[in-house]
Scaffold this motif. Structure first.
Motif, PDB file in Angstrom:
ATOM      1  N   PRO A 137       0.849  -1.192   0.000  1.00  0.00           N
ATOM      2  CA  PRO A 137       0.000   0.000   0.000  1.00  0.00           C
ATOM      3  C   PRO A 137       0.891   1.251   0.000  1.00  0.00           C
ATOM      4  O   PRO A 137       2.023   1.194   0.481  1.00  0.00           O
ATOM      5  N   LYS A 138       0.385   2.342  -0.530  1.00  0.00           N
ATOM      6  CA  LYS A 138       1.183   3.571  -0.679  1.00  0.00           C
ATOM      7  C   LYS A 138       1.799   4.069   0.622  1.00  0.00           C
ATOM      8  O   LYS A 138       2.886   4.616   0.636  1.00  0.00           O
ATOM      9  N   GLU A 139       1.088   3.888   1.713  1.00  0.00           N
ATOM     10  CA  GLU A 139       1.556   4.483   2.977  1.00  0.00           C
ATOM     11  C   GLU A 139       2.610   3.617   3.676  1.00  0.00           C
ATOM     12  O   GLU A 139       3.118   3.995   4.729  1.00  0.00           O
ATOM     13  N   VAL A 140       2.942   2.480   3.074  1.00  0.00           N
ATOM     14  CA  VAL A 140       3.952   1.607   3.690  1.00  0.00           C
ATOM     15  C   VAL A 140       5.327   1.853   3.051  1.00  0.00           C
ATOM     16  O   VAL A 140       5.499   1.683   1.846  1.00  0.00           O
ATOM     17  N   ALA A 141       6.287   2.284   3.879  1.00  0.00           N
ATOM     18  CA  ALA A 141       7.638   2.555   3.377  1.00  0.00           C
ATOM     19  C   ALA A 141       8.416   1.249   3.234  1.00  0.00           C
ATOM     20  O   ALA A 141       8.240   0.321   4.015  1.00  0.00           O
ATOM     21  N   LEU A 142       9.273   1.227   2.223  1.00  0.00           N
ATOM     22  CA  LEU A 142      10.071   0.034   1.970  1.00  0.00           C
ATOM     23  C   LEU A 142      11.551   0.301   2.241  1.00  0.00           C
ATOM     24  O   LEU A 142      12.154   1.186   1.640  1.00  0.00           O
ATOM     25  N   VAL A 143      12.111  -0.486   3.155  1.00  0.00           N
ATOM     26  CA  VAL A 143      13.556  -0.482   3.359  1.00  0.00           C
ATOM     27  C   VAL A 143      14.097  -1.726   2.652  1.00  0.00           C
ATOM     28  O   VAL A 143      13.742  -2.852   3.014  1.00  0.00           O
ATOM     29  N   ALA A 144      14.927  -1.506   1.632  1.00  0.00           N
ATOM     30  CA  ALA A 144      15.507  -2.630   0.892  1.00  0.00           C
ATOM     31  C   ALA A 144      16.738  -3.099   1.669  1.00  0.00           C
ATOM     32  O   ALA A 144      17.709  -2.353   1.817  1.00  0.00           O
ATOM     33  N   VAL A 145      16.667  -4.317   2.177  1.00  0.00           N
ATOM     34  CA  VAL A 145      17.748  -4.811   3.052  1.00  0.00           C
ATOM     35  C   VAL A 145      18.875  -5.405   2.202  1.00  0.00           C
ATOM     36  O   VAL A 145      18.733  -6.470   1.605  1.00  0.00           O
ATOM     37  N   SER A 146      19.991  -4.674   2.168  1.00  0.00           N
ATOM     38  CA  SER A 146      21.083  -5.005   1.250  1.00  0.00           C
ATOM     39  C   SER A 146      22.277  -5.650   1.946  1.00  0.00           C
ATOM     40  O   SER A 146      23.341  -5.797   1.345  1.00  0.00           O
ATOM     41  N   LYS A 147      22.110  -6.056   3.211  1.00  0.00           N
ATOM     42  CA  LYS A 147      23.217  -6.677   3.958  1.00  0.00           C
ATOM     43  C   LYS A 147      23.808  -7.845   3.177  1.00  0.00           C
ATOM     44  O   LYS A 147      23.057  -8.610   2.549  1.00  0.00           O
ATOM     45  N   THR A 148      25.120  -7.944   3.216  1.00  0.00           N
ATOM     46  CA  THR A 148      25.923  -8.965   2.516  1.00  0.00           C
ATOM     47  C   THR A 148      25.941  -8.815   0.988  1.00  0.00           C
ATOM     48  O   THR A 148      26.683  -9.521   0.302  1.00  0.00           O
ATOM     49  N   ILE A 181      12.743  -5.463   3.662  1.00  0.00           N
ATOM     50  CA  ILE A 181      12.719  -6.627   2.781  1.00  0.00           C
ATOM     51  C   ILE A 181      14.053  -6.822   2.065  1.00  0.00           C
ATOM     52  O   ILE A 181      14.541  -5.917   1.387  1.00  0.00           O
ATOM     53  N   GLY A 182      14.636  -7.995   2.253  1.00  0.00           N
ATOM     54  CA  GLY A 182      15.919  -8.311   1.645  1.00  0.00           C
ATOM     55  C   GLY A 182      15.815  -9.328   0.537  1.00  0.00           C
ATOM     56  O   GLY A 182      15.874  -9.003  -0.649  1.00  0.00           O
ATOM     57  N   SER A 183      15.630 -10.592   0.916  1.00  0.00           N
ATOM     58  CA  SER A 183      15.751 -11.674  -0.070  1.00  0.00           C
ATOM     59  C   SER A 183      14.734 -11.593  -1.212  1.00  0.00           C
ATOM     60  O   SER A 183      15.057 -11.990  -2.331  1.00  0.00           O
ATOM     61  N   SER A 184      13.565 -11.055  -0.990  1.00  0.00           N
ATOM     62  CA  SER A 184      12.590 -10.928  -2.090  1.00  0.00           C
ATOM     63  C   SER A 184      13.034  -9.919  -3.141  1.00  0.00           C
ATOM     64  O   SER A 184      12.530  -9.926  -4.261  1.00  0.00           O
ATOM     65  N   ILE A 185      13.982  -9.058  -2.773  1.00  0.00           N
ATOM     66  CA  ILE A 185      14.494  -8.070  -3.735  1.00  0.00           C
ATOM     67  C   ILE A 185      15.843  -8.507  -4.305  1.00  0.00           C
ATOM     68  O   ILE A 185      16.049  -8.537  -5.509  1.00  0.00           O
ATOM     69  N   PHE A 186      16.759  -8.865  -3.394  1.00  0.00           N
ATOM     70  CA  PHE A 186      18.147  -9.135  -3.812  1.00  0.00           C
ATOM     71  C   PHE A 186      18.452 -10.620  -3.990  1.00  0.00           C
ATOM     72  O   PHE A 186      19.556 -10.975  -4.370  1.00  0.00           O
TER      73      PHE A 186
END
Ligand SMILES: *Cc1c(COP(=O)(O)O)cnc(C)c1O
Length: 219
Positions: A15-26, A208-213
């Motif tokens: 939803p628009k009001e939910v911010a996404l932090v892309a977890v790029s660890k490792t 969210i990490g693994s679903s992106i990276f």
């Protein structure tokens, strides 16, 4: 699938009001740049040293989120640039963040990490500890930190009822904190495996990490 495609798919599911932090660890800088070039700016890391190296090498308009357990002696490295510290779990840590932020003439936004999982191993404050900190004089005098919300990690389980219950508990703490402190507007909960549930329970920031990276070798 490419990082760009994954990122777009995740964004579409929020939803628009939910911010996404892309977890790029490792993950390497190249992977972060791919997401950056697709327009993303919020990235999460769980080790201060790794985050600092990435900050040095990558574009300066990236917002760096420290999502891991914070060692007090390393706060100084992130103090110049960190955008949000998700894992504040003691008054001592908060005092150190305040002290280092002051040296850089800034205020650092922080979340209290709350222990919501059944697992012993997960970090975070109990409700009583949280209340104790918030009502203490030592907390009230801190001028260079700003508490803007809470963060939590649910138990790693397929039991949806359990996970929902834990997220609902964190939401109730968030609501209560809003009554006590100003500026409380971030409820950071939800990762690749459970963010749909987290959002249904009121999350407005997912990490969210693994679903992106893609999958990681180490944690
Ligand atoms: C690694 C990590 C995430 C992301 O986990 P994924 O399952 O890869 O989405 C979120 N929050 C914290 C605190 C983490 O350490």
């Amino acid at each position: 699938m490419s990082i760009k495609t994954n990122l777009e798919n995740v964004k579409k599911s929020l939803p628009k009001e939910v911010a996404l932090v892309a977890v790029s660890k490792t993950k390497p800088n190249g992977a972060i740049l791919e997401a950056y070039q697709a327009g993303h700016r919020k990235f999460g890391e769980n080790k201060i040293q790794e985050m600092t190296q990435k900050w040095e090498a990558l574009p300066k308009d990236i917002e760096w989120h420290m999502i891991g357990h914070v060692q007090r002696n390393k706060v100084k490295y992130m103090a110049p640039f960190v955008s949000l510290v998700h894992g504040v779990d003691s008054l001592k840590l908060l005092q150190e963040i305040d002290k280092q932020a002051k040296k850089h003439n800034r205020a650092i936004d922080c979340l209290f990490q709350i222990h919501i999982a059944e697992e012993e191993s997960k970090f975070g404050l109990g409700e009583d500890e949280l209340d104790e900190i918030v009502s203490s004089q030592e907390f009230k005098i801190l001028g260079n930190i700003k508490i803007v919300g809470v963060m939590g990690m649910a138990t790693y389980t397929t039991d949806e009822v359990q996970v929902r219950k834990e997220f609902a508990f964190l939401k109730s703490i968030f609501d209560r904190l809003q009554e006590i402190l100003p500026n409380i507007n971030i409820l950071s909960m939800g990762m690749s495996g459970d963010y749909f549930l987290a959002i249904e329970e009121g999350s407005n920031m997912v990490r969210i990490g693994s679903s992106i990276f893609g999958p990681r070798n180490q944690v």
